[in-house]
Design an enzyme around this catalytic site. Structure first.
Site, PDB file in Angstrom:
ATOM      1  N   ASN A  13      42.110  23.818  37.103  1.00 61.22           N
ATOM      2  CA  ASN A  13      42.269  24.277  35.709  1.00 61.22           C
ATOM      3  C   ASN A  13      43.722  24.644  35.422  1.00 61.22           C
ATOM      4  O   ASN A  13      44.246  24.360  34.341  1.00 61.22           O
ATOM      5  CB  ASN A  13      41.363  25.477  35.447  1.00 61.22           C
ATOM      6  CG  ASN A  13      39.957  25.068  35.070  1.00 61.22           C
ATOM      7  OD1 ASN A  13      39.736  24.590  33.968  1.00 61.22           O
ATOM      8  ND2 ASN A  13      39.019  25.222  35.977  1.00 61.22           N
ATOM      9  N   ARG A  64      40.731  48.803  44.682  1.00 60.31           N
ATOM     10  CA  ARG A  64      41.058  47.807  43.655  1.00 60.31           C
ATOM     11  C   ARG A  64      42.261  48.235  42.835  1.00 60.31           C
ATOM     12  O   ARG A  64      43.092  47.402  42.486  1.00 60.31           O
ATOM     13  CB  ARG A  64      39.844  47.562  42.738  1.00 60.31           C
ATOM     14  CG  ARG A  64      38.717  46.821  43.394  1.00 60.31           C
ATOM     15  CD  ARG A  64      37.574  46.526  42.411  1.00 60.31           C
ATOM     16  NE  ARG A  64      36.461  45.873  43.084  1.00 60.31           N
ATOM     17  CZ  ARG A  64      36.351  44.555  43.270  1.00 60.31           C
ATOM     18  NH1 ARG A  64      37.305  43.765  42.821  1.00 60.31           N
ATOM     19  NH2 ARG A  64      35.328  44.038  43.896  1.00 60.31           N
ATOM     20  N   MET A  89      39.095  34.481  41.617  1.00 60.37           N
ATOM     21  CA  MET A  89      37.807  34.949  42.095  1.00 60.37           C
ATOM     22  C   MET A  89      37.776  36.441  42.433  1.00 60.37           C
ATOM     23  O   MET A  89      36.972  36.879  43.248  1.00 60.37           O
ATOM     24  CB  MET A  89      37.357  34.111  43.303  1.00 60.37           C
ATOM     25  CG  MET A  89      37.284  32.628  43.009  1.00 60.37           C
ATOM     26  SD  MET A  89      36.333  32.238  41.524  1.00 60.37           S
ATOM     27  CE  MET A  89      34.684  32.266  42.186  1.00 60.37           C
ATOM     28  N   HIS A 108      34.854  30.259  32.248  1.00 59.38           N
ATOM     29  CA  HIS A 108      33.661  30.545  33.054  1.00 59.38           C
ATOM     30  C   HIS A 108      32.738  29.330  32.964  1.00 59.38           C
ATOM     31  O   HIS A 108      32.504  28.813  31.854  1.00 59.38           O
ATOM     32  CB  HIS A 108      32.959  31.800  32.523  1.00 59.38           C
ATOM     33  CG  HIS A 108      31.706  32.142  33.252  1.00 59.38           C
ATOM     34  ND1 HIS A 108      31.716  32.726  34.501  1.00 59.38           N
ATOM     35  CD2 HIS A 108      30.406  31.945  32.923  1.00 59.38           C
ATOM     36  CE1 HIS A 108      30.456  32.890  34.905  1.00 59.38           C
ATOM     37  NE2 HIS A 108      29.654  32.428  33.966  1.00 59.38           N
ATOM     38  N   GLU A 142      34.089  44.261  30.730  1.00 59.73           N
ATOM     39  CA  GLU A 142      32.761  43.781  31.161  1.00 59.73           C
ATOM     40  C   GLU A 142      32.910  42.364  31.711  1.00 59.73           C
ATOM     41  O   GLU A 142      33.520  41.506  31.065  1.00 59.73           O
ATOM     42  CB  GLU A 142      31.808  43.750  29.963  1.00 59.73           C
ATOM     43  CG  GLU A 142      31.495  45.124  29.399  1.00 59.73           C
ATOM     44  CD  GLU A 142      30.825  46.004  30.440  1.00 59.73           C
ATOM     45  OE1 GLU A 142      31.346  47.114  30.653  1.00 59.73           O
ATOM     46  OE2 GLU A 142      29.851  45.551  31.067  1.00 59.73           O
ATOM     47  N   ASP A 144      32.711  38.622  32.406  1.00 59.09           N
ATOM     48  CA  ASP A 144      32.264  37.403  31.700  1.00 59.09           C
ATOM     49  C   ASP A 144      31.638  37.740  30.356  1.00 59.09           C
ATOM     50  O   ASP A 144      30.591  37.202  29.995  1.00 59.09           O
ATOM     51  CB  ASP A 144      31.246  36.641  32.579  1.00 59.09           C
ATOM     52  CG  ASP A 144      31.850  36.220  33.902  1.00 59.09           C
ATOM     53  OD1 ASP A 144      31.100  36.149  34.893  1.00 59.09           O
ATOM     54  OD2 ASP A 144      33.073  35.989  33.944  1.00 59.09           O
ATOM     55  N   GLU A 173      35.966  21.546  31.570  1.00 63.96           N
ATOM     56  CA  GLU A 173      36.888  22.698  31.655  1.00 63.96           C
ATOM     57  C   GLU A 173      38.329  22.230  31.451  1.00 63.96           C
ATOM     58  O   GLU A 173      39.111  22.874  30.740  1.00 63.96           O
ATOM     59  CB  GLU A 173      36.759  23.387  33.010  1.00 63.96           C
ATOM     60  CG  GLU A 173      35.428  24.081  33.231  1.00 63.96           C
ATOM     61  CD  GLU A 173      35.352  24.750  34.594  1.00 63.96           C
ATOM     62  OE1 GLU A 173      36.362  25.307  35.058  1.00 63.96           O
ATOM     63  OE2 GLU A 173      34.266  24.715  35.195  1.00 63.96           O
TER      64      GLU A 173
HETATM   65  C1  GRF Z   1      35.451  26.151  39.338  1.00 65.79           C
HETATM   66  O1  GRF Z   1      34.144  26.388  39.801  1.00 65.79           O
HETATM   67  C2  GRF Z   1      35.503  26.402  37.869  1.00 65.79           C
HETATM   68  O2  GRF Z   1      34.244  26.153  37.266  1.00 65.79           O
HETATM   69  C3  GRF Z   1      35.825  27.856  37.760  1.00 65.79           C
HETATM   70  O3  GRF Z   1      36.625  28.167  38.888  1.00 65.79           O
HETATM   71  C4  GRF Z   1      36.346  27.212  39.935  1.00 65.79           C
HETATM   72  C5  GRF Z   1      37.587  26.631  40.527  1.00 65.79           C
HETATM   73  O4  GRF Z   1      38.363  26.101  39.500  1.00 65.79           O
HETATM   74  N1  GRF Z   1      36.566  28.098  36.537  1.00 65.79           N
HETATM   75  P1  GRF Z   1      39.866  25.551  39.818  1.00 65.79           P
HETATM   76  O5  GRF Z   1      39.712  24.123  40.280  1.00 65.79           O
HETATM   77  O6  GRF Z   1      40.457  26.432  40.913  1.00 65.79           O
HETATM   78  O7  GRF Z   1      40.578  25.633  38.509  1.00 65.79           O
END
Ligand code: GRF
Length: 194
Positions: A13, A64, A89, A108, A142, A144, A173
């Protein structure tokens, strides 16, 4: 507009966003940030001569806030106007998100508000849904949950597997996020449905 893109993994992305920020686009990428030094996205960005910052979350354990202070310090050098989370993540707390609210976007892999959280493709298949997709939204504390800026829809096919569906969604995406950022950077927050 100066854009920071946060990645954790392959960064497909992020690549789509960077490759679209050319010509008369109101924004340009100023830094790629990751919590993972082995992120493919970081390696690619280095190859493009784009500044990168890696802040490994592991040394901070459950603290965090300390991790997020390190993120803030890494970001400050690059003075971004907009943050795009792209396959990032780590959950960010209100402490990090609140100052950026209205200027932080996330993608998302579901048609929010359906399937917040993880394993969205498997959940949609198991629910017997016939369509699925992805959402770009403004980030709020919150998870997502923020205002939707755009969605793209794909069919769920008979005998679809989570991996096949994920690949079909990922393709969208890469269309949706650049289109939304292009509008957002020029001040247009009208919802985009692809
Ligand atoms: C993918 O599962 C995408 O759906 C979510 O993040 C994951 C990795 O995306 N947005 P990317 O290839 O690292 O952008």
């Amino acid at each position: 507009q100066r854009v920071a893109i946060f990645v954790s993994g392959g960064g497909s992305n992020m690549r789509a966003l960077v490759e679209d920020m050319t010509g008369d686009h109101a924004a340009r990428p100023v830094v790629i940030v990751s919590n993972n030094e082995n992120s493919g996205g970081i390696a690619w960005a280095k190859g493009q001569g784009i500044a990168t910052e890696v802040v490994d979350h592991r040394p901070y354990g459950e603290d965090r806030a300390a991790f997020e202070h390190a993120l803030d310090a890494a970001l400050a050098k690059h003075a971004p106007d907009i943050i795009c989370l792209a396959g990032f993540m780590r959950v960010l707390t209100a402490g990090f998100v609140s100052p950026w609210q209205g200027r932080m976007l996330n993608i998302h892999p579901s048609l929010l508000p359906k399937y917040r959280g993880l394993h969205t493709h498997r959940r949609a298949i198991e629910a017997g849904d016939t369509s699925h997709g992805c959402t770009v939204h403004l980030v709020t504390p919150e998870l997502d949950d923020g205002p939707v800026l755009g969605q793209a829809t794909v069919p769920i096919l008979p005998d679809d597997t989570p991996d096949a569906l994920a690949a079909r969604v990922l393709e969208q995406e890469h269309r949706l996020y650049p289109a939304v950022l292009r509008r957002f950077a020029s001040g247009n927050t009208n919802r985009l449905d692809l």
